[in-house]
Design a protein around this motif. Structure first.
Motif, PDB file in Angstrom:
ATOM      1  N   MET A 288     -17.010 -67.332 -26.895  1.00 23.64           N
ATOM      2  CA  MET A 288     -16.896 -66.631 -28.184  1.00 23.64           C
ATOM      3  C   MET A 288     -18.191 -65.852 -28.470  1.00 23.64           C
ATOM      4  O   MET A 288     -19.284 -66.399 -28.386  1.00 23.64           O
ATOM      5  N   LYS A 289     -18.052 -64.579 -28.805  1.00 21.31           N
ATOM      6  CA  LYS A 289     -19.211 -63.728 -29.043  1.00 21.31           C
ATOM      7  C   LYS A 289     -19.899 -64.103 -30.349  1.00 21.31           C
ATOM      8  O   LYS A 289     -19.261 -64.280 -31.377  1.00 21.31           O
ATOM      9  N   LYS A 290     -21.225 -64.220 -30.287  1.00 23.63           N
ATOM     10  CA  LYS A 290     -22.012 -64.555 -31.469  1.00 23.63           C
ATOM     11  C   LYS A 290     -21.995 -63.390 -32.459  1.00 23.63           C
ATOM     12  O   LYS A 290     -22.111 -62.234 -32.069  1.00 23.63           O
ATOM     13  N   GLU A 291     -21.851 -63.715 -33.742  1.00 21.14           N
ATOM     14  CA  GLU A 291     -21.827 -62.686 -34.779  1.00 21.14           C
ATOM     15  C   GLU A 291     -23.255 -62.393 -35.255  1.00 21.14           C
ATOM     16  O   GLU A 291     -24.071 -63.314 -35.406  1.00 21.14           O
ATOM     17  N   PRO A 292     -23.574 -61.138 -35.525  1.00 21.02           N
ATOM     18  CA  PRO A 292     -24.915 -60.816 -36.053  1.00 21.02           C
ATOM     19  C   PRO A 292     -25.074 -61.334 -37.469  1.00 21.02           C
ATOM     20  O   PRO A 292     -24.114 -61.348 -38.249  1.00 21.02           O
ATOM     21  N   ILE A 293     -26.277 -61.758 -37.826  1.00 21.21           N
ATOM     22  CA  ILE A 293     -26.537 -62.169 -39.202  1.00 21.21           C
ATOM     23  C   ILE A 293     -26.684 -60.936 -40.090  1.00 21.21           C
ATOM     24  O   ILE A 293     -26.329 -60.950 -41.267  1.00 21.21           O
ATOM     25  N   LEU A 294     -27.179 -59.834 -39.504  1.00 23.32           N
ATOM     26  CA  LEU A 294     -27.345 -58.577 -40.242  1.00 23.32           C
ATOM     27  C   LEU A 294     -26.879 -57.428 -39.368  1.00 23.32           C
ATOM     28  O   LEU A 294     -27.279 -57.333 -38.200  1.00 23.32           O
ATOM     29  N   LYS A 295     -26.035 -56.577 -39.928  1.00 21.47           N
ATOM     30  CA  LYS A 295     -25.489 -55.449 -39.153  1.00 21.47           C
ATOM     31  C   LYS A 295     -25.585 -54.172 -39.975  1.00 21.47           C
ATOM     32  O   LYS A 295     -25.152 -54.127 -41.132  1.00 21.47           O
ATOM     33  N   VAL A 296     -26.170 -53.149 -39.386  1.00 23.60           N
ATOM     34  CA  VAL A 296     -26.258 -51.824 -40.011  1.00 23.60           C
ATOM     35  C   VAL A 296     -25.375 -50.890 -39.194  1.00 23.60           C
ATOM     36  O   VAL A 296     -25.571 -50.741 -37.989  1.00 23.60           O
ATOM     37  N   LYS A 297     -24.395 -50.264 -39.841  1.00 23.84           N
ATOM     38  CA  LYS A 297     -23.418 -49.429 -39.134  1.00 23.84           C
ATOM     39  C   LYS A 297     -23.351 -48.041 -39.753  1.00 23.84           C
ATOM     40  O   LYS A 297     -23.125 -47.888 -40.958  1.00 23.84           O
ATOM     41  N   ASP A 298     -23.580 -47.028 -38.918  1.00 26.73           N
ATOM     42  CA  ASP A 298     -23.454 -45.625 -39.340  1.00 26.73           C
ATOM     43  C   ASP A 298     -24.265 -45.318 -40.600  1.00 26.73           C
ATOM     44  O   ASP A 298     -23.808 -44.586 -41.485  1.00 26.73           O
ATOM     45  N   LEU A 299     -25.468 -45.863 -40.682  1.00 19.43           N
ATOM     46  CA  LEU A 299     -26.300 -45.630 -41.858  1.00 19.43           C
ATOM     47  C   LEU A 299     -26.746 -44.175 -41.918  1.00 19.43           C
ATOM     48  O   LEU A 299     -27.219 -43.605 -40.936  1.00 19.43           O
ATOM     49  N   GLY A 300     -26.572 -43.587 -43.076  1.00 19.13           N
ATOM     50  CA  GLY A 300     -27.090 -42.257 -43.355  1.00 19.13           C
ATOM     51  C   GLY A 300     -27.914 -42.303 -44.632  1.00 19.13           C
ATOM     52  O   GLY A 300     -27.538 -42.975 -45.589  1.00 19.13           O
ATOM     53  N   VAL A 301     -29.042 -41.610 -44.652  1.00 23.61           N
ATOM     54  CA  VAL A 301     -29.892 -41.546 -45.841  1.00 23.61           C
ATOM     55  C   VAL A 301     -30.259 -40.094 -46.102  1.00 23.61           C
ATOM     56  O   VAL A 301     -30.756 -39.399 -45.211  1.00 23.61           O
ATOM     57  N   SER A 302     -29.987 -39.641 -47.326  1.00 26.98           N
ATOM     58  CA  SER A 302     -30.331 -38.278 -47.740  1.00 26.98           C
ATOM     59  C   SER A 302     -31.223 -38.333 -48.974  1.00 26.98           C
ATOM     60  O   SER A 302     -31.150 -39.277 -49.770  1.00 26.98           O
ATOM     61  N   PHE A 303     -32.045 -37.288 -49.123  1.00 23.92           N
ATOM     62  CA  PHE A 303     -32.904 -37.179 -50.298  1.00 23.92           C
ATOM     63  C   PHE A 303     -32.634 -35.848 -50.992  1.00 23.92           C
ATOM     64  O   PHE A 303     -32.569 -34.802 -50.339  1.00 23.92           O
ATOM     65  N   SER A 304     -32.478 -35.902 -52.309  1.00 25.28           N
ATOM     66  CA  SER A 304     -32.305 -34.684 -53.102  1.00 25.28           C
ATOM     67  C   SER A 304     -33.649 -34.020 -53.310  1.00 25.28           C
ATOM     68  O   SER A 304     -34.631 -34.685 -53.667  1.00 25.28           O
ATOM     69  N   GLN A 305     -33.690 -32.706 -53.058  1.00 18.31           N
ATOM     70  CA  GLN A 305     -34.927 -31.949 -53.234  1.00 18.31           C
ATOM     71  C   GLN A 305     -34.617 -30.672 -53.997  1.00 18.31           C
ATOM     72  O   GLN A 305     -33.489 -30.191 -53.995  1.00 18.31           O
TER      73      GLN A 305
END
Length: 311
Positions: free
Chosen positions: A1-18
């Motif tokens: 059985m595959k171990k599950e991650p305790i923390l997972k970041v998926k397709d993160l995008g970060v934008s800043f308004s200027q």
């Protein structure tokens, strides 16, 4: 059985308004489709040059991005997608940041008192604080020190102690080793290895790929705000022949002991990203397709990569 991650970041995008000339508003996207997974008992080292998105990833996980930011994608902890309120509740408790600068220590408070703030068991706070200081070779005199009296190595041990006296499950260490001599560097790295071996998940953000290779289980390669590859440390053995992405191979070959071979060009700025592969302008293997198609992440030989031709 595959171990599950305790923390997972998926397709993160970060934008800043200027606001540009004429008070025109624009959104500048600085992170795109960024992926990482953290597992209990493991160290994931995030490696990349300045501006690749390493510290922004940490700030997104902790929910401390500025008000002019917008995020996309998901951050999941223990199989639950985190809201901003969840992040605020978890940070400093189950998810802890060891900051890049020792200036995070209060200059007007003795360091022992700063560590005790993070201890929930106030009845035994003195004993717990002294035990963790003993573990890192900080004698009783240090209890009364103020931050200006600490060496760089001692200050980092105090920051590490502050993280470890809470009920920490995930530690994010943002550039924990710059400016340390060889002995202090190896000592600090071993501390993180011991923490992971005791069940913590450690995300170590660093420019120093050599240091990362000494203690990490996996290396995530960031470039221009995305993850180009996640490789097992053993993939860097045998001249890096098992690495998947041309950029990771180039980083490995740029190390002094591996030939010190630089590559042309620079990492593109967020407002100058190419349409296709973010690395295509610097890649000797790039084709016309690379210039037009932004590769999706895929699993190749038990690792992750964003490259049309990785096999």
């Amino acid at each position: 059985m595959k171990k599950e991650p305790i923390l997972k970041v998926k397709d993160l995008g970060v934008s800043f308004s200027q606001y540009t000339k004429g008070l025109r508003r624009r959104d500048l996207k600085v992170i795109t489709n960024l992926d990482v997974e953290l597992y209990e008992g493991e160290i994931l080292a995030v490696v990349g040059s300045s501006g690749s998105g390493k510290s922004l990833l940490a700030h997104a996980i902790l929910g401390i991005l500025p008000d002019n930011s917008t995020t996309e994608g998901s951050i999941t902890y223990k199989n639950k997608e985190l809201t901003q309120k969840d992040k605020e509740k978890l940070r400093g408790d189950e998810i802890v940041l060891i900051p890049q600068s020792v200036n995070y220590l209060d200059p007007l408070m003795q360091v022992s008192k700063q560590v005790k703030i993070s201890i929930k068991d106030k009845t035994n706070a003195d004993k717990i604080q002294r035990k963790i200081f003993n573990k890192y070779g900080l004698d009783k005199n240090v209890d009364k020190y103020y931050p200006f009296q600490l060496s760089g190595g001692m200050a980092r041990k105090v920051l590490l102690s502050t993280a470890l006296v809470s009920d920490t499950k995930v530690i994010i260490a943002d550039e924990p080793t710059p400016g340390l001599d060889e002995k202090s560097l190896n000592e600090a790295l071993q501390n993180f290895r011991d923490i992971a071996d005791n069940g913590c998940a450690v995300l170590m953000i660093t420019h120093d790929i050599e240091a990362a290779l000494k203690i990490a289980d996996k290396i995530a390669i960031f470039y221009a705000g995305t993850t180009l590859e996640i490789a097992n440390v053993k993939d860097f053995e045998n001249g890096g022949e098992n690495l998947r992405h041309p950029y990771t191979k180039a980083l490995y070959k740029a190390l002094p002991q591996n030939g010190f071979k630089p590559i042309k060009g620079n990492q593109p700025l967020p407002n100058e990203l190419p349409k296709g592969c973010l690395f295509c302008d610097r890649c000797e293997e790039a084709s016309d397709s690379c210039k037009m198609i932004r590769p999706d992440s895929k699993e190749v030989r038990n690792g992750m990569v964003r490259c049309l031709y990785a096999t």
